[in-house]
Design an enzyme around this catalytic site. Structure first.
Site, PDB file in Angstrom:
ATOM      1  N   PHE A 636       0.814  -1.219   0.000  1.00 35.10           N
ATOM      2  CA  PHE A 636       0.000   0.000   0.000  1.00 35.10           C
ATOM      3  C   PHE A 636       0.848   1.270   0.000  1.00 35.10           C
ATOM      4  O   PHE A 636       0.321   2.357  -0.157  1.00 35.10           O
ATOM      5  CB  PHE A 636      -0.890   0.015   1.248  1.00 35.10           C
ATOM      6  CG  PHE A 636      -1.810  -1.162   1.323  1.00 35.10           C
ATOM      7  CD1 PHE A 636      -3.066  -1.106   0.741  1.00 35.10           C
ATOM      8  CD2 PHE A 636      -1.425  -2.332   1.957  1.00 35.10           C
ATOM      9  CE1 PHE A 636      -3.920  -2.195   0.808  1.00 35.10           C
ATOM     10  CE2 PHE A 636      -2.272  -3.418   2.017  1.00 35.10           C
ATOM     11  CZ  PHE A 636      -3.519  -3.356   1.441  1.00 35.10           C
ATOM     12  N   VAL A 639       7.761   1.473   3.066  1.00 29.98           N
ATOM     13  CA  VAL A 639       8.014   1.116   4.463  1.00 29.98           C
ATOM     14  C   VAL A 639       9.296   1.846   4.874  1.00 29.98           C
ATOM     15  O   VAL A 639      10.281   1.847   4.123  1.00 29.98           O
ATOM     16  CB  VAL A 639       8.213  -0.409   4.630  1.00 29.98           C
ATOM     17  CG1 VAL A 639       8.394  -0.758   6.089  1.00 29.98           C
ATOM     18  CG2 VAL A 639       7.040  -1.164   4.031  1.00 29.98           C
ATOM     19  N   ASP A 747      -0.294 -15.932   3.875  1.00 33.30           N
ATOM     20  CA  ASP A 747       0.786 -15.504   2.980  1.00 33.30           C
ATOM     21  C   ASP A 747       2.137 -15.786   3.639  1.00 33.30           C
ATOM     22  O   ASP A 747       3.046 -14.969   3.564  1.00 33.30           O
ATOM     23  CB  ASP A 747       0.604 -14.003   2.687  1.00 33.30           C
ATOM     24  CG  ASP A 747       1.417 -13.568   1.480  1.00 33.30           C
ATOM     25  OD1 ASP A 747       1.969 -14.452   0.800  1.00 33.30           O
ATOM     26  OD2 ASP A 747       1.520 -12.365   1.228  1.00 33.30           O
TER      27      ASP A 747
HETATM   28  P1  AMP Z   1       5.899  -5.846   3.859  1.00 29.98           P
HETATM   29  O1  AMP Z   1       4.928  -4.883   3.295  1.00 29.98           O
HETATM   30  O2  AMP Z   1       5.514  -6.320   5.237  1.00 29.98           O
HETATM   31  O3  AMP Z   1       6.218  -6.975   2.930  1.00 29.98           O
HETATM   32  O4  AMP Z   1       7.251  -5.026   4.073  1.00 29.98           O
HETATM   33  C1  AMP Z   1       8.114  -4.686   2.995  1.00 29.98           C
HETATM   34  C2  AMP Z   1       9.549  -4.745   3.445  1.00 29.98           C
HETATM   35  O5  AMP Z   1       9.784  -3.786   4.474  1.00 29.98           O
HETATM   36  C3  AMP Z   1       9.959  -6.070   4.071  1.00 29.98           C
HETATM   37  O6  AMP Z   1      10.383  -6.997   3.103  1.00 29.98           O
HETATM   38  C4  AMP Z   1      11.106  -5.684   4.994  1.00 29.98           C
HETATM   39  O7  AMP Z   1      12.314  -5.574   4.256  1.00 29.98           O
HETATM   40  C5  AMP Z   1      10.706  -4.283   5.422  1.00 29.98           C
HETATM   41  N1  AMP Z   1      10.049  -4.349   6.721  1.00 29.98           N
HETATM   42  C6  AMP Z   1       8.722  -4.489   6.957  1.00 29.98           C
HETATM   43  N2  AMP Z   1       8.449  -4.501   8.266  1.00 29.98           N
HETATM   44  C7  AMP Z   1       9.630  -4.361   8.903  1.00 29.98           C
HETATM   45  C8  AMP Z   1      10.009  -4.306  10.280  1.00 29.98           C
HETATM   46  N3  AMP Z   1       9.105  -4.367  11.262  1.00 29.98           N
HETATM   47  N4  AMP Z   1      11.314  -4.175  10.571  1.00 29.98           N
HETATM   48  C9  AMP Z   1      12.242  -4.107   9.574  1.00 29.98           C
HETATM   49  N5  AMP Z   1      11.955  -4.149   8.259  1.00 29.98           N
HETATM   50  C10 AMP Z   1      10.660  -4.277   7.920  1.00 29.98           C
END
Ligand code: AMP
Length: 883
Positions: A636, A639, A747
């Site tokens: 969305f 990050v 997922d």
């Molecule tokens: P996601 O949308 O959850 O797939 O997040 C995208 C990317 O952001 C992930 O592949 C991680 O590399 C990074 N990321 C997400 N959440 C975290 C977190 N809590 N701490 C560190 N990196 C994160």
């Protein structure tokens, strides 16, 4: 009509072969269909098992008939499952086996027929060829004989020497001999050929064809019996099936509302309530020295007017109740008539509706009559006294003469302060009371230092909001948290008497000059759906910001629960805000006045503001979050790594693009809503949602090692097997926690896990998660991670934790393949097809055999045969220790 008589020509022969081919194809197709049918019956049985296990989870310890009946129905469902499974087994081991051998026989029969036909035709051809050969000889010998005879005649006419003549005569004799023999051969060959052909046509070929026909017929009868078997084994109306349903029907019919609670009442009955002691407490008048008497109304100069007024009031109420009783009685009569007019009890719906109405009215009428009686008693009390007094003047109120210096009432004085000190004070009083009401027993007033701004939890370095449920929205923070977070930032507190209790309350005063943003009931851009979760009781309200769909501009909205959720756009602009009535310079003042006046927000809605719904501790302020470097791309929005200022802690922040649709924004928050409830060292920790303004953000703990997939690709090779097993075990522990909370992740993959300090794996990305035991996708399977998804989810859209177990198998494969993409070389659809056909990825080079065995269990075709995460967790712990 036999084959023998009708199939002698080549065209018929070809037709026969074509028929045999088609029949073989038919049988092959039948075999596949039966196979499929077996699968589908087994899946049906598995689905029903879920039904049964769901039913069996309930254990209330009550054994009333309704509970028994349901338990018996569930048992019968188990019997049904047993039949289904048994039949599926028989179909597989009996019917299918027979069909297999029939196919083999059918193929052999076709081959036999073709071979025989070719052999017989070849024999016939040979006999005919022999005749042709003999005929050729015959022709040659006739020619030679004629030549020799002409030669001899020529020599005789020329008168050649006898020696030459003799030679010519010998040659003629020889050729005559040959000719005669060939002649005989020819005649015999002709006879043989014609006889052979006659028998071929009359007997041999028809015999072969008729034999073939009989064999085919035998196989038809075999096929018939197989189909009958199939019909029997797929029939849901066998006596056994009918018997099961008869028993289920009997169970349902056995329920009797009349006797349902008989045993229960016997087992749990208790004595009737006795009246509590509501007698006049004689202690009250100890030491009192006036005219008041125990249990008697005092009718004197002090009270005459009050008694008269009270009596008039009670009489008025009595009248009112009398009317209510009359009206209820007439409603009841109508309802009773309607109930009587339902001729047949079979019309269960109508009967039920009217019966319920009658019961409800009877109950209400009973209560109204009681109230009427109570009022009557009170009226009698007043009347008796007044009648006794008659036209006489009341006696003097002696107490007044003796105690004339006493003030009127402390209680009124206190109340008056609250009212006269202004509307803002009343509003704040309501708000604090509202908070206190929601937060259980009232603690002693806290020392001032305990009250710190609501964005901090007072726990240095750690950001840990309480795990209150987002869905149980109106639940306000528990007391411990409220002390630090929910009470408004304040200057000073004082004690004010409210009823019997003492409450801590903000100093009543003028508007403190707070910004709207700082008001506890301002919820920023929190989407309508989330807001609605927070508004539970009539009168609950809050203010938020939404975007005008037409103009794209931001607007302030007052959301109120009043029978249902109502949303009012606050009209106006800076300095002049209003609903329908008066306008105010600030939105705060508009809301305070709306609350205090008790007026309807709009006439049409009738909504009244009663309880401001305060921001929950997980609702963070955007200003408290400092965004740092981008660390990833979410579905969305970006990050980021960031800092949560109030605790100066590192956090990960998922942002939601402002341009996304409302629907997408809701989906974005779904992840926060789910994550919020969980707390486990192998699950990424939720900190809060910042929705004061766009972009809306989900804030969670920062996990320094990034995604597990990247970790595996970069560092997987350098990890020992033991370390890799430990990582799998961490993920399994997190998943076991989710499974125990009925959460299906949907997922699970290395890309959606994070690696923390000491390589601890944390489950993340709950964007697709659902909190259900079983979730069925309705809108197609868009954006499904095919290679990680279990077959039953792909084929039927049914998700359970067992699907997560399948994905976990793929995750283990990823771990020991150092982040390779699963099913290398295959497209999604190829992988899916192969998996459906029973293919499973081979053991990666670095995966210990024992882990591969566990992986294969996770990939069991039957979801119910896969291990639970708790089992996987224990098994991995065991393996880890053994390495
Ligand atoms: P996601 O949308 O959850 O797939 O997040 C995208 C990317 O952001 C992930 O592949 C991680 O590399 C990074 N990321 C997400 N959440 C975290 C977190 N809590 N701490 C560190 N990196 C994160």
């Amino acid at each position: 009509m036999s084959f023998g008589d009708n199939f002698q020509q080549l065209s018929s022969h070809r037709a026969l072969l074509h028929l045999q081919d088609a029949e073989i194809q038919l049988l092959e197709s039948m075999k596949k269909c039966i196979d499929q049918r077996i699968k589908s019956d087994r899946q049906y049985a598995s689905a029903l098992t879920l039904v049964v296990s769901h039913a069996q989870k309930l254990d209330s310890g009550i054994s009333n008939p309704l509970f028994q009946v349901w338990s018996n129905i569930v048992k019968e469902t188990q019997n049904w499952i047993g039949l289904l499974r048994d039949h599926a087994e028989k179909l597989s081991f009996r019917t299918l086996e027979r069909l297999n051998s029939l196919i083999t026989e059918k193929k052999a029969a076709r081959k036999f027929y073709l071979d025989e036909k070719l052999r017989l035709d070849a024999e016939l051809r040979k006999v005919k060829d022999d005749v042709a050969k003999v005929k050729q000889d015959y022709e040659k010998n006739v020619t030679k004989h004629i030549q020799d005879r002409l030669k001899l005649e020529d020599l005789i006419s020329k008168g050649v020497p006898p020696k030459k003549l003799e030679d010519a005569r010998v040659r003629l004799t020889k050729s005559s001999l040959k000719l005669h023999r060939t002649h005989n051969n020819y005649v015999a060959a002709l006879l043989e050929a014609s006889e052979h052909e006659r028998h071929y046509i009359k007997t041999v070929l028809p015999n072969l064809l008729n034999y073939q026909e009989e064999i085919e017929k035998l196989m038809v009868s075999q096929c018939k019996s197989i189909l009958k078997d199939y019909a029997d084994l797929t029939d849901f109306s066998t006596p056994e099936h009918i018997e099961i349903y008869k028993r289920i029907h009997d169970q349902a019919s056995s329920l009797s509302p009349v006797t349902e609670y008989k045993v229960f009442v016997d087992q749990n009955k208790s004595d009737k309530l006795t009246s509590s002691n509501v007698e006049f407490d004689s202690q009250l008048l100890m030491g009192y020295n006036g005219t008041l008497k125990e249990n008697q109304l005092a009718l004197d100069t002090f009270t005459l007017e009050h008694i008269q007024q009270s009596c008039a009031k009670v009489t008025e109420q009595l009248q009112e109740y009398h009317q209510k009783v009359l009206s209820k009685e007439s409603d009841l009569a109508v309802a009773q008539e309607q109930l009587n007019s339902v001729t047949s009890k079979e019309d269960i719906n109508n009967y039920d509706i009217h019966k319920r109405t009658v019961l409800k009215l009877e109950r209400e009428l009973g209560e109204l009559r009681c109230k009427k009686e109570v009022l009557k008693e009170v009226q009698d009390l007043y009347n008796k006294q007044l009648n006794r007094l008659g036209d006489r003047a009341p006696p003097a109120g002696v107490d007044l003469l003796e105690n004339s210096s006493l003030p009127t009432s402390n209680y009124e004085g206190a109340d008056a302060v609250a009212i006269s000190d202004g509307a803002r004070g009343q509003f704040k009083l309501n708000m604090v009371l509202h908070k206190l009401k929601k937060s259980g027993p009232v603690p002693p007033p806290p020392p001032e230092k305990d009250f710190i701004p609501n964005s901090s939890n007072g726990n240095d370095g750690e950001v840990k909001p309480p795990r209150t449920s987002l869905t149980n929205s109106s639940s306000h923070p528990p007391m411990g948290v409220m002390k630090s977070a929910a009470l408004p930032a304040c200057d000073s507190y004082q004690q004010v008497a409210v009823g019997q209790e003492s409450r801590t309350l903000r100093q009543i005063g003028t508007n403190s000059g707070k910004k709207l943003d700082d008001e506890d009931w301002f919820h920023g851009v929190l989407p309508r759906e989330e807001v609605q979760r927070l508004l539970v009781n009539d009168g609950d309200y809050l203010v938020r910001v939404s975007t005008n769909r037409k103009t794209g501009e931001n607007q302030y909205v007052l959301s109120v629960m009043w029978k249902d959720h109502k949303h009012f756009i606050i009209q106006g602009q800076e300095g002049a805000w209003r609903f329908e009535a008066e306008q105010y310079p600030t939105i705060q003042e508009l809301i305070f006045n709306q609350h205090n006046s008790g007026n309807h927000v709009t006439k049409k809605s009738g909504a009244i503001l009663k309880n401001p719904v305060l921001r929950e501790t997980w609702e963070l302020k955007n200003d408290d979050i400092l965004l740092g470097q981008k660390i990833g791309n979410g579905n969305f929005g970006d990050v980021f790594k960031g800092t949560y200022k109030p605790t100066n802690s590192e956090v990960a922040v998922k942002t939601c693009r402002e341009t996304l649709s409302e629907d997408a924004k809701k989906k974005f928050l779904q992840e926060g809503r789910i994550l919020k409830q969980y707390e486990h060292s192998n699950i990424v920790r939720f900190i809060g949602i910042a929705a004061h303004r766009h972009p809306v953000m989900i804030v969670m703990e920062y996990v320094p090692g990034g995604s597990l997939l990247n970790f595996l690709k970069k560092q997987g090779q350098h990890q020992s097997k033991k370390q890799l097993v430990k990582m799998c075990q961490g993920a399994a522990a997190g998943m076991a926690y989710l499974e125990s909370h009925n959460c299906i992740h949907r997922d699970l993959a290395a890309r959606n896990c994070l690696v923390g300090k000491k390589n601890i794996v944390k489950i993340s990305d709950f964007g697709m998660s659902r909190e259900e035991e079983e979730y069925t996708v309705s809108g197609g399977l868009k954006q499904i991670p095919i290679k990680w998804t279990a077959p039953e989810a792909l084929n039927y859209g049914t998700y359970t934790s067992a699907c997560d177990v399948w994905s976990f198998g793929v995750l283990m494969w990823e771990v020991f393949s150092f982040g390779q993409s699963p099913y290398p070389g295959l497209t999604n659809s190829q992988a899916r097809e192969k998996v459906d056909d029973g293919y499973r990825m081979p053991c990666p080079d670095h995966m210990p055999e024992v882990i591969y065995r566990l992986t294969l269990k996770c990939w069991h075709q039957e979801a119910r045969e896969r291990p639970h995460f708790s089992e996987i967790d224990s098994e991995l712990q065991r393996i880890h220790q053994s390495l």
